[in-house]
Design a protein around this motif. Structure first.
Motif, mmCIF file in Angstrom:
data_model
loop_
_atom_site.group_PDB
_atom_site.id
_atom_site.type_symbol
_atom_site.label_atom_id
_atom_site.label_comp_id
_atom_site.label_asym_id
_atom_site.label_seq_id
_atom_site.Cartn_x
_atom_site.Cartn_y
_atom_site.Cartn_z
ATOM 1 N N CYS A 217 0.836 -1.197 0.000
ATOM 2 C CA CYS A 217 0.000 0.000 0.000
ATOM 3 C C CYS A 217 0.876 1.255 0.000
ATOM 4 C CB CYS A 217 -0.926 0.002 1.206
ATOM 5 S SG CYS A 217 -1.923 -1.501 1.355
ATOM 6 N N GLY A 218 0.717 2.095 -1.007
ATOM 7 C CA GLY A 218 1.617 3.213 -1.219
ATOM 8 C C GLY A 218 1.515 4.321 -0.198
ATOM 9 N N TYR A 219 0.414 4.366 0.546
ATOM 10 C CA TYR A 219 0.205 5.427 1.540
ATOM 11 C C TYR A 219 0.735 5.057 2.917
ATOM 12 C CZ TYR A 219 -3.539 2.123 2.422
ATOM 13 O OH TYR A 219 -4.231 0.952 2.648
ATOM 14 N N CYS A 220 1.118 3.808 3.129
ATOM 15 C CA CYS A 220 1.293 3.288 4.488
ATOM 16 C C CYS A 220 2.763 3.181 4.894
ATOM 17 C CB CYS A 220 0.621 1.923 4.604
ATOM 18 S SG CYS A 220 0.681 1.250 6.279
ATOM 19 N N SER A 221 3.083 3.716 6.067
ATOM 20 C CA SER A 221 4.449 3.648 6.582
ATOM 21 C C SER A 221 4.821 2.257 7.063
ATOM 22 C CB SER A 221 4.614 4.642 7.739
ATOM 23 O OG SER A 221 3.738 4.313 8.805
ATOM 24 N N GLN A 222 3.816 1.357 7.199
ATOM 25 C CA GLN A 222 4.083 0.012 7.691
ATOM 26 C C GLN A 222 4.261 -0.998 6.556
ATOM 27 O OE1 GLN A 222 1.988 -0.929 11.529
ATOM 28 N NE2 GLN A 222 0.506 0.534 10.728
ATOM 29 N N SER A 223 4.118 -0.534 5.328
ATOM 30 C CA SER A 223 4.185 -1.395 4.157
ATOM 31 C C SER A 223 5.611 -1.839 3.853
ATOM 32 C CB SER A 223 3.618 -0.637 2.948
ATOM 33 O OG SER A 223 4.002 -1.236 1.737
ATOM 34 N N ARG B 248 -12.842 1.951 -6.741
ATOM 35 C CA ARG B 248 -12.451 0.738 -7.461
ATOM 36 C C ARG B 248 -11.474 1.079 -8.596
ATOM 37 N NH1 ARG B 248 -14.478 -4.339 -8.094
ATOM 38 N NH2 ARG B 248 -16.364 -3.858 -6.882
ATOM 39 N N ASP B 249 -11.763 2.156 -9.344
ATOM 40 C CA ASP B 249 -10.922 2.517 -10.491
ATOM 41 C C ASP B 249 -9.535 2.970 -10.059
ATOM 42 O OD1 ASP B 249 -12.958 1.908 -12.227
ATOM 43 O OD2 ASP B 249 -13.618 3.990 -12.491
ATOM 44 N N ASN B 250 -9.450 3.651 -8.917
ATOM 45 C CA ASN B 250 -8.168 4.177 -8.459
ATOM 46 C C ASN B 250 -7.359 3.147 -7.677
ATOM 47 O OD1 ASN B 250 -6.378 6.491 -8.307
ATOM 48 N ND2 ASN B 250 -6.921 6.688 -6.142
ATOM 49 N N TYR B 251 -7.994 2.043 -7.300
ATOM 50 C CA TYR B 251 -7.361 1.101 -6.382
ATOM 51 C C TYR B 251 -6.026 0.540 -6.884
ATOM 52 C CZ TYR B 251 -7.249 -1.706 -2.230
ATOM 53 O OH TYR B 251 -6.879 -2.200 -1.014
ATOM 54 N N PRO B 252 -5.915 0.116 -8.143
ATOM 55 C CA PRO B 252 -4.642 -0.457 -8.598
ATOM 56 C C PRO B 252 -3.469 0.512 -8.517
ATOM 57 C CG PRO B 252 -6.418 -1.022 -10.109
ATOM 58 C CD PRO B 252 -6.971 0.005 -9.175
ATOM 59 N N SER B 253 -3.727 1.809 -8.444
ATOM 60 C CA SER B 253 -2.636 2.783 -8.384
ATOM 61 C C SER B 253 -2.048 2.911 -6.983
ATOM 62 C CB SER B 253 -3.121 4.160 -8.858
ATOM 63 O OG SER B 253 -3.983 4.754 -7.909
ATOM 64 N N ILE B 254 -2.733 2.351 -5.970
ATOM 65 C CA ILE B 254 -2.205 2.461 -4.604
ATOM 66 C C ILE B 254 -1.807 1.119 -4.001
ATOM 67 C CG2 ILE B 254 -3.527 4.567 -4.164
ATOM 68 C CD1 ILE B 254 -5.359 2.833 -2.362
ATOM 69 N N THR B 255 -2.385 0.026 -4.502
ATOM 70 C CA THR B 255 -2.098 -1.306 -3.948
ATOM 71 C C THR B 255 -2.210 -2.354 -5.040
ATOM 72 O OG1 THR B 255 -3.112 -0.632 -1.849
ATOM 73 C CG2 THR B 255 -2.746 -2.978 -2.164
ATOM 74 N N THR B 256 -1.263 -3.307 -5.060
ATOM 75 C CA THR B 256 -1.347 -4.399 -6.041
ATOM 76 C C THR B 256 -1.353 -5.775 -5.391
ATOM 77 O OG1 THR B 256 1.058 -4.547 -6.311
ATOM 78 C CG2 THR B 256 -0.105 -2.991 -7.737
ATOM 79 N N THR B 257 -1.072 -5.862 -4.080
ATOM 80 C CA THR B 257 -0.933 -7.166 -3.431
ATOM 81 C C THR B 257 -2.256 -7.724 -2.913
ATOM 82 O OG1 THR B 257 -0.226 -5.929 -1.457
ATOM 83 C CG2 THR B 257 1.496 -6.960 -2.793
ATOM 84 N N HIS B 258 -3.310 -6.953 -3.005
ATOM 85 C CA HIS B 258 -4.654 -7.472 -2.776
ATOM 86 C C HIS B 258 -5.616 -6.597 -3.575
ATOM 87 C CE1 HIS B 258 -4.115 -4.463 0.475
ATOM 88 N NE2 HIS B 258 -5.362 -4.145 0.176
ATOM 89 N N THR B 259 -6.876 -6.998 -3.642
ATOM 90 C CA THR B 259 -7.812 -6.320 -4.529
ATOM 91 C C THR B 259 -8.883 -5.547 -3.746
ATOM 92 O OG1 THR B 259 -9.374 -8.174 -4.619
ATOM 93 C CG2 THR B 259 -7.531 -8.193 -6.200
ATOM 94 N N VAL C 113 -12.364 5.791 3.930
ATOM 95 C CA VAL C 113 -11.578 6.209 2.776
ATOM 96 C C VAL C 113 -10.367 7.012 3.224
ATOM 97 C CG1 VAL C 113 -13.629 6.302 1.314
ATOM 98 C CG2 VAL C 113 -12.877 8.377 2.509
ATOM 99 N N ILE C 114 -9.432 7.177 2.282
ATOM 100 C CA ILE C 114 -8.310 8.106 2.438
ATOM 101 C C ILE C 114 -8.395 9.090 1.280
ATOM 102 C CG2 ILE C 114 -5.809 8.384 2.620
ATOM 103 C CD1 ILE C 114 -5.647 5.406 3.377
ATOM 104 N N ILE C 115 -8.512 10.358 1.609
ATOM 105 C CA ILE C 115 -8.610 11.398 0.589
ATOM 106 C C ILE C 115 -7.230 11.981 0.336
ATOM 107 C CG2 ILE C 115 -9.639 13.639 0.015
ATOM 108 C CD1 ILE C 115 -11.665 11.315 0.148
ATOM 109 N N GLY C 116 -6.915 12.201 -0.946
ATOM 110 C CA GLY C 116 -5.646 12.840 -1.290
ATOM 111 C C GLY C 116 -4.676 11.930 -2.005
ATOM 112 N N MET C 117 -5.165 10.819 -2.582
ATOM 113 C CA MET C 117 -4.273 9.857 -3.240
ATOM 114 C C MET C 117 -4.464 9.864 -4.754
ATOM 115 S SD MET C 117 -4.099 6.670 -0.580
ATOM 116 C CE MET C 117 -5.775 6.065 -0.882
ATOM 117 N N GLY C 118 -4.709 11.031 -5.315
ATOM 118 C CA GLY C 118 -4.806 11.152 -6.765
ATOM 119 C C GLY C 118 -6.181 10.881 -7.324
#
Length: 344
Positions: A75-81, A177-188, A210-215
């Motif tokens: 997950c591109g937003y997460c410091s624990q990723s 749903r449309d934006n999801y692949p741009s932030i995470t690929t290891t789950h759907t 939700v998280i607002i501000g991810m494009g």
């Protein structure tokens, strides 16, 4: 291009919402497109809906980061990723005594819900047992509602959590749903939806946000609100991206205060009867305008988040008091005024 209605039209949207009618996509986009000088009339409309369902009560929730870092997800937003190089604490699941101490702290902060959050794709059976053991003791000793957020659940795990006394399960959709692949690929996206539905069918209250501000686009944001309305999530945390150094989203601009207020008004109008919670990033995005958020939202987190600091609890309590609002105690807490750490 959408033409934002004037203040009298915002009230008409509130009336539509109160009648149980869903806003159209165009109306939702108009809320987000509103000029900044329309924000106060827009918040007035959102407040009409909020007041109808919640009066001036504010629900408080507190998080404990029960397991930090060590997450294989990207997950591109997460410091624990696994993709993050952020300097954060990393540890396995906390022991029962620490989780119990966190529950006592939640009571001292006047939180009605204690949220046990663990990093990772989903809990192992051993981790699930540890959480269940702690939940049973908390439920036996403290009048707290318990929310668990442990990731994607396997078959039978939701039922076990519900049986142990977990009231609510959180699993955020995060984006559209449309934006999801741009932030995470290891789950759907669908795996997240399925976990929220498992929580509901097990008897736990579904929580998803939700998280607002991810494009995402305006249409994406409206779509998120529609998706959560369709999922019938009881509680909707609205987070604003905190672009933590070391994460792939480091350097992304903060959501402005005025945009954040429009987003909160939108979620109130589309999901009128639901708990709308101003969640992670509120201090960064809303800054000095945090009190205005509570004219649309009826819930906040108190204390720290997962790997970032929150506002001082004294300031949160003062903010609620200065608005003339009131902290809502859950049904388990009854008429108790305040729980101190020494039990007095």
């Amino acid at each position: 291009m959408s033409i934002a209605p004037k203040d009298t039209d915002w009230v008409s949207l509130a009336r539509k919402s109160l009648k149980g009618e869903c806003l159209t996509v165009e109306e939702g986009i108009a809320v987000l497109d509103a000029d900044n000088d329309e924000v106060l009339p827009l918040l007035h409309a959102a407040y009409l809906v909020r007041r109808h369902f919640y009066g001036n009560k504010v629900k408080l929730n507190m998080i404990i980061n029960a397991k930090s870092g060590l997450c294989p997800e990207d997950c591109g937003y997460c410091s624990q990723s696994i993709r993050s190089s952020a300097s954060i604490p990393k540890y396995s699941l906390l022991d029962k005594e620490t989780l119990l101490a966190g529950a006592q702290e939640a009571m001292a902060r006047q939180a009605g819900t204690y949220c046990i959050v663990a990093s990772g794709k989903g809990p192992t059976n051993h981790e699930l047992e540890q959480v269940i053991d702690a939940v049973k003791e908390i439920r036996a000793t403290l009048p707290l509602k318990i929310c668990a957020c442990l990731g994607i659940l396997k078959e039978g795990q939701a039922e076990r959590l519900a049986e142990a006394g977990v009231h609510r399960y959180n699993h955020n959709l995060n984006t559209s749903r449309d934006n999801y692949p741009s932030i995470t690929t290891t789950h759907t996206y669908d795996q997240r939806v399925e976990t929220v539905e498992k929580a509901r069918t097990s008897g736990m209250s579904p929580c998803s946000g939700v998280i607002i501000g991810m494009g995402e686009s305006h249409q994406d944001i409206v779509g998120m609100a529609f998706a959560l309305r369709e999922l019938d999530a009881d509680s909707i945390p609205v987070n604003f991206l905190n672009a933590i150094p070391g994460t792939p989203m480091e350097g992304v601009s903060r959501t402005t205060s005025m945009r954040a207020l429009k987003v909160l008004a939108l979620f109130r109008l589309i999901c009128p009867s639901k708990e709308i919670r101003v969640a992670g990033g509120r201090e960064i995005s809303l800054r000095s305008l945090q009190p205005l958020a509570l004219y649309a939202a009826n819930s906040i987190f108190v204390g720290d988040y997962l790997t970032t600091a929150g506002q001082d609890i004294t300031n949160d309590h003062q903010m609620i008091e200065d608005l003339g609002f009131e902290i809502e105690l859950n049904a388990l807490q009854g008429g108790a005024d305040r729980y101190e750490l020494d039990g007095k």
